[in-house]
Design an enzyme around this catalytic site. Sequence first.
Site, short mmCIF file in Angstrom:
data_model
loop_
_atom_site.label_atom_id
_atom_site.label_comp_id
_atom_site.label_asym_id
_atom_site.label_seq_id
_atom_site.Cartn_x
_atom_site.Cartn_y
_atom_site.Cartn_z
N HIS A 162 -52.69 -53.06 -24.23
CA HIS A 162 -51.25 -53.34 -24.70
C HIS A 162 -50.10 -52.87 -23.76
CE1 HIS A 162 -52.35 -54.06 -29.06
NE2 HIS A 162 -53.15 -54.99 -28.17
N GLU A 194 -47.42 -50.93 -24.64
CA GLU A 194 -47.15 -49.64 -25.06
C GLU A 194 -48.43 -48.63 -24.38
OE1 GLU A 194 -46.30 -52.02 -28.87
OE2 GLU A 194 -47.67 -52.28 -27.05
N CYS A 241 -48.50 -52.18 -32.96
CA CYS A 241 -49.77 -52.25 -33.81
C CYS A 241 -50.09 -51.03 -34.36
CB CYS A 241 -50.87 -53.07 -33.11
SG CYS A 241 -51.79 -51.94 -32.00
#
Length: 165
Positions: free
Chosen positions: A92, A94, A128
């Site tokens: 991801h 992030e 998430c």
Amino acid sequence: MNKPEQKPKKTEKQSRPGWDEYFINIARAVSARATCLRRRYGAVVTQDNIIVSTGYNGAAAGVKDCLEVGKCTRKELQIPHGERYELCHSVHAEANAIIRASAGELKGATIYISGADSGVGECHSEPCMMCKRMILNAGIAKVVYSDGDGSYHVVKPSKWLSKRI
């Protein structure tokens, strides 16, 4: 439930963007480097309004990405968004932004996240659950993510502690 603060869309009278709008736009630009066939995300970590790191979603170093292979395993298996991430070859945005910064740069920092669905456009880009946990562990103090409608939300990760994530 604590709702994140929503920022209004820019009006014609505002000619110079504020810091949050400026950095969310940079996160949007970073997402152009993503190698996912389903969604393209970009993340920017800042400290005192200075960029310390960026990341986009893509395959781990040395792993062929979905663009190279020409297919998405999760899409082939018809797995809905937000489920079965362990089958995904991407890291991801992030996470990539966090691992490219030092602990000192992350403590008290802000992370900006913007994403887009393939062929649809900008999407709701709330992190998430796994990325929320990484953000908390990194000591990031503020999260700004696009809402998929041309605006963005601002949230303090400490508010996530009121429920189990």
